[in-house]
Motif scaffolding. Structure first.
Motif, PDB file in Angstrom:
ATOM      1  N   THR A   4       0.836  -1.196   0.000  1.00 13.53           N
ATOM      2  CA  THR A   4       0.000   0.000   0.000  1.00 13.53           C
ATOM      3  C   THR A   4       0.870   1.244   0.000  1.00 13.53           C
ATOM      4  N   THR A   5       0.289   2.343  -0.459  1.00 10.11           N
ATOM      5  CA  THR A   5       0.974   3.629  -0.484  1.00 10.11           C
ATOM      6  C   THR A   5       0.109   4.645   0.219  1.00 10.11           C
ATOM      7  N   GLN A   6       0.703   5.349   1.192  1.00  5.19           N
ATOM      8  CA  GLN A   6      -0.021   6.359   1.949  1.00  5.19           C
ATOM      9  C   GLN A   6       0.822   7.626   2.034  1.00  5.19           C
ATOM     10  N   PRO A   7       0.185   8.783   2.167  1.00  2.00           N
ATOM     11  CA  PRO A   7       0.981  10.002   2.381  1.00  2.00           C
ATOM     12  C   PRO A   7       1.711   9.910   3.711  1.00  2.00           C
ATOM     13  N   ASN A   8       2.898  10.527   3.773  1.00  3.99           N
ATOM     14  CA  ASN A   8       3.669  10.449   5.003  1.00  3.99           C
ATOM     15  C   ASN A   8       2.960  11.127   6.167  1.00  3.99           C
ATOM     16  N   SER A   9       2.352  12.270   5.895  1.00  2.48           N
ATOM     17  CA  SER A   9       1.693  12.983   6.986  1.00  2.48           C
ATOM     18  C   SER A   9       0.524  13.803   6.454  1.00  2.48           C
ATOM     19  N   MET A  10      -0.401  14.086   7.353  1.00  2.00           N
ATOM     20  CA  MET A  10      -1.554  14.928   7.041  1.00  2.00           C
ATOM     21  C   MET A  10      -1.897  15.749   8.269  1.00  2.00           C
ATOM     22  N   GLU A  11      -2.582  16.843   8.001  1.00  2.00           N
ATOM     23  CA  GLU A  11      -3.005  17.729   9.079  1.00  2.00           C
ATOM     24  C   GLU A  11      -4.491  17.974   8.963  1.00  2.00           C
ATOM     25  N   PHE A 100       3.140  -4.136   7.766  1.00  2.00           N
ATOM     26  CA  PHE A 100       2.778  -2.730   7.942  1.00  2.00           C
ATOM     27  C   PHE A 100       3.760  -1.866   7.146  1.00  2.00           C
ATOM     28  N   GLY A 101       3.248  -0.837   6.507  1.00  2.00           N
ATOM     29  CA  GLY A 101       4.110   0.149   5.866  1.00  2.00           C
ATOM     30  C   GLY A 101       4.467   1.246   6.849  1.00  2.00           C
ATOM     31  N   LYS A 102       4.821   2.409   6.323  1.00  2.00           N
ATOM     32  CA  LYS A 102       5.201   3.522   7.200  1.00  2.00           C
ATOM     33  C   LYS A 102       3.984   4.279   7.737  1.00  2.00           C
ATOM     34  N   GLY A 103       2.853   4.142   7.072  1.00  2.00           N
ATOM     35  CA  GLY A 103       1.634   4.787   7.543  1.00  2.00           C
ATOM     36  C   GLY A 103       1.608   6.289   7.314  1.00  2.00           C
ATOM     37  N   THR A 104       0.506   6.895   7.714  1.00  2.00           N
ATOM     38  CA  THR A 104       0.314   8.354   7.643  1.00  2.00           C
ATOM     39  C   THR A 104       0.255   8.902   9.051  1.00  2.00           C
ATOM     40  N   ARG A 105       1.129   9.861   9.326  1.00  2.00           N
ATOM     41  CA  ARG A 105       1.080  10.519  10.632  1.00  2.00           C
ATOM     42  C   ARG A 105       0.059  11.647  10.553  1.00  2.00           C
ATOM     43  N   LEU A 106      -0.996  11.527  11.332  1.00  2.00           N
ATOM     44  CA  LEU A 106      -2.073  12.516  11.330  1.00  2.00           C
ATOM     45  C   LEU A 106      -1.883  13.492  12.490  1.00  2.00           C
ATOM     46  N   HIS A 107      -1.807  14.780  12.150  1.00  2.00           N
ATOM     47  CA  HIS A 107      -1.714  15.829  13.152  1.00  2.00           C
ATOM     48  C   HIS A 107      -3.065  16.517  13.239  1.00  2.00           C
ATOM     49  N   ILE A 108      -3.556  16.716  14.438  1.00  2.00           N
ATOM     50  CA  ILE A 108      -4.829  17.409  14.638  1.00  2.00           C
ATOM     51  C   ILE A 108      -4.544  18.767  15.286  1.00  2.00           C
ATOM     52  N   LEU A 109      -5.025  19.799  14.636  1.00  2.00           N
ATOM     53  CA  LEU A 109      -4.793  21.160  15.124  1.00  2.00           C
ATOM     54  C   LEU A 109      -5.986  21.627  15.950  1.00  2.00           C
ATOM     55  N   PRO A 110      -5.718  22.140  17.153  1.00  2.00           N
ATOM     56  CA  PRO A 110      -6.847  22.588  17.996  1.00  2.00           C
ATOM     57  C   PRO A 110      -7.488  23.862  17.453  1.00  2.00           C
TER      58      PRO A 110
END
Lengths: 110, 114
Positions: A4-11, A100-110
């Motif tokens: 699978t391919t996922q973006p490295n990170s998202m916000e 498991f791949g590297k996954g997407t690190r999800l950042h949540i902004l308050p």
């Protein structure tokens, strides 16, 4: 190797929906699509899985493309506690290697 | 709480030493998986057991070995330790192997090799 391919990170902003994409262009007919997430300092936890149809549970929804070459994990209303690494993985019937791949690190902004 | 218990939670040892990590799966789960997670490698699949038998092998070094006992708990043995073996080691369990089963992960054992 992960299939699978996922973006490295998202916000995303708190209290807004989040759509986490996953590409799996080489998916086979017997591959199930699974999502796990790993909160900081914890082991991964199961989120949802599906084969062909869209799936909903208390944590999230899984939208699977008609050709099954991609899928999207939907968090309907993100909270700060949803900040984690999200893994999209394929599991084939009879295949016990769960990669498991590297996954997407999800950042949540308050 | 996933129901999977791993001990010890933290372990510090020296190069060349040998350690044993223990995993107790959820009650009723027959399948156990071991993963290694280091900063630069992500979650690496090591090995899987089902009801005492090895079912699948990943990138497990020859210095590492594992087994699942009749009471279904599992141990991962790491020997001739090197600095690069420092990592989080996770155990997961599921009722049976298969494409639809949910994996339940423990909180991990953090190994530091000095």
């Amino acid at each position: 190797d992960a299939k699978t391919t996922q973006p490295n990170s998202m916000e995303s902003n708190e209290e807004e929906p989040v759509h986490l994409p996953c590409n799996h262009s080489t998916i086979s007919g017997t591959d199930y699509i699974h999502w796990y997430r790993q909160l900081p300092s914890q082991g991964p936890e199961y989120v949802i899985h599906g084969l062909t149809s869209n799936v909903n549970n208390r944590m999230a929804s899984l939208a699977i493309a008609e050709d099954r070459k991609s899928s999207t994990l939907i968090l309907h209303r993100a909270t700060l506690r949803d900040a984690a690494v999200y893994y999209c993985i394929l599991r084939d019937v009879g295949d016990d290697k769960i990669i498991f791949g590297k996954g997407t690190r999800l950042h949540i902004l308050p | 709480d996933s129901g999977v218990t791993q001990t010890p939670k933290h372990l510090i040892t020296a190069t060349g030493q040998r350690v044993t990590l223990r995993c107790s799966p959820r009650s009723g789960d027959l399948s156990v998986y071991w993963y290694q997670q280091s900063l630069d490698q992500g979650l690496q699949f090591l090995i899987q057991y089902y009801n005492g038998e090895e079912r699948a092998k990943g990138n497990i070094l020859e210095r590492f070995s594992a087994q699942q006992f009749p009471d279904l708990h599992s141990e991962l043995n790491l020997s001739s330790l090197e600095l690069g073996d420092s990592a989080l080691y996770f155990c997961a369990s599921s009722v049976v192997p298969g494409a639809t089963g949910e994996l339940f992960f423990g909180e991990g054992s953090r190994l530091t090799v000095l």
